[in-house]
Design a protein around this motif. Sequence first.
Motif, PDB file in Angstrom:
ATOM      1  N   ALA A 173       1.293  -1.345   0.049  1.00  0.00           N
ATOM      2  CA  ALA A 173       0.500   0.082   0.345  1.00  0.00           C
ATOM      3  C   ALA A 173       0.441   0.757  -0.133  1.00  0.00           C
ATOM      4  O   ALA A 173       1.735   1.224   0.762  1.00  0.00           O
ATOM      5  CB  ALA A 173      -0.571  -0.023   1.083  1.00  0.00           C
ATOM      6  N   PRO A 174       0.663   1.603  -1.237  1.00  0.00           N
ATOM      7  CA  PRO A 174       1.205   3.595  -1.326  1.00  0.00           C
ATOM      8  C   PRO A 174       0.868   4.273   0.177  1.00  0.00           C
ATOM      9  O   PRO A 174      -0.645   4.078   1.152  1.00  0.00           O
ATOM     10  CB  PRO A 174       0.706   4.040  -2.582  1.00  0.00           C
ATOM     11  CG  PRO A 174      -0.729   3.378  -2.131  1.00  0.00           C
ATOM     12  CD  PRO A 174      -0.501   2.203  -1.704  1.00  0.00           C
ATOM     13  N   ASP A 175       1.654   5.026   0.627  1.00  0.00           N
ATOM     14  CA  ASP A 175       1.789   5.745   2.147  1.00  0.00           C
ATOM     15  C   ASP A 175       1.094   6.993   1.818  1.00  0.00           C
ATOM     16  O   ASP A 175       0.510   7.407   0.729  1.00  0.00           O
ATOM     17  CB  ASP A 175       2.744   5.872   2.587  1.00  0.00           C
ATOM     18  CG  ASP A 175       4.245   6.722   1.415  1.00  0.00           C
ATOM     19  OD1 ASP A 175       3.419   7.658   0.478  1.00  0.00           O
ATOM     20  OD2 ASP A 175       5.075   7.091   2.602  1.00  0.00           O
ATOM     21  N   VAL A 176       0.193   7.709   2.937  1.00  0.00           N
ATOM     22  CA  VAL A 176      -0.617   9.154   2.770  1.00  0.00           C
ATOM     23  C   VAL A 176       0.162   9.696   2.290  1.00  0.00           C
ATOM     24  O   VAL A 176      -0.502  10.647   1.368  1.00  0.00           O
ATOM     25  CB  VAL A 176      -0.608   9.376   4.275  1.00  0.00           C
ATOM     26  CG1 VAL A 176      -1.201  10.839   4.280  1.00  0.00           C
ATOM     27  CG2 VAL A 176      -1.271   8.511   5.009  1.00  0.00           C
ATOM     28  N   ALA A 177       0.906   9.704   2.315  1.00  0.00           N
ATOM     29  CA  ALA A 177       2.181  11.089   1.389  1.00  0.00           C
ATOM     30  C   ALA A 177       1.846  11.084  -0.228  1.00  0.00           C
ATOM     31  O   ALA A 177       1.609  11.809  -0.426  1.00  0.00           O
ATOM     32  CB  ALA A 177       3.406  11.021   1.934  1.00  0.00           C
ATOM     33  N   THR A 178       1.846  10.109  -0.803  1.00  0.00           N
ATOM     34  CA  THR A 178       2.206   9.313  -2.009  1.00  0.00           C
ATOM     35  C   THR A 178       0.307   9.566  -2.273  1.00  0.00           C
ATOM     36  O   THR A 178       0.220   9.998  -3.643  1.00  0.00           O
ATOM     37  CB  THR A 178       2.593   7.968  -1.926  1.00  0.00           C
ATOM     38  OG1 THR A 178       4.072   7.784  -1.943  1.00  0.00           O
ATOM     39  CG2 THR A 178       2.783   7.462  -3.578  1.00  0.00           C
ATOM     40  N   ARG A 179      -0.432   9.260  -1.954  1.00  0.00           N
ATOM     41  CA  ARG A 179      -1.591   9.176  -2.778  1.00  0.00           C
ATOM     42  C   ARG A 179      -1.985  10.471  -2.099  1.00  0.00           C
ATOM     43  O   ARG A 179      -2.569  10.979  -2.659  1.00  0.00           O
ATOM     44  CB  ARG A 179      -2.444   8.448  -0.860  1.00  0.00           C
ATOM     45  CG  ARG A 179      -2.744   6.887  -1.230  1.00  0.00           C
ATOM     46  CD  ARG A 179      -3.308   6.003  -0.690  1.00  0.00           C
ATOM     47  NE  ARG A 179      -2.950   5.645   0.908  1.00  0.00           N
ATOM     48  CZ  ARG A 179      -3.639   6.154   1.904  1.00  0.00           C
ATOM     49  NH1 ARG A 179      -4.820   6.008   2.113  1.00  0.00           N
ATOM     50  NH2 ARG A 179      -3.117   5.592   3.297  1.00  0.00           N
TER      51      ARG A 179
END
Length: 153
Positions: A106-112
Amino acid sequence: MKRCVNCGESDLVRGTQPYTIDVGGRTFAGDVKGWRCRSCSERYYDGRALERFEGAVARWLAEHGYQTGDELRFLRKAAGLRAADLAEALGVSPESVSHWETGKHAPDVATRNVLAALVLDALGGKTTTKDRLKALRSPPRARRVKVGARKAA
Ligand SMILES: [Zn+2]
């Protein structure tokens, strides 16, 4: 639209038609401009109206948050990005994007958040986030920069 592809009749009624898209286990429902066959009830949709509906779905996901690989893939496409483009914009490998989209990682929050910003920019016809990412990868080397100080509006 002249003739029903399903039954061959030419009695098509113009008007908004119910339409749904499933993305990441969530159903998005709305009305899309199109036609309905009076004979067999088959529905047809206007291509541009469908694009606008998909854009509205992408906007909703970008604004309300998303987590799954399916949602990420949907958003990447809505932003008009190939997996390789997104990888380059984020400074990650294309394999990482692939792993996010298949749910392996899962991508992290910053990436999303960056993808959400890219999507909202694309929907608004802007390149603000893309330009900022590019600048962050290679900041200017100037030792002295003149800036203007403005009063807040
Ligand atoms: Zn028909």
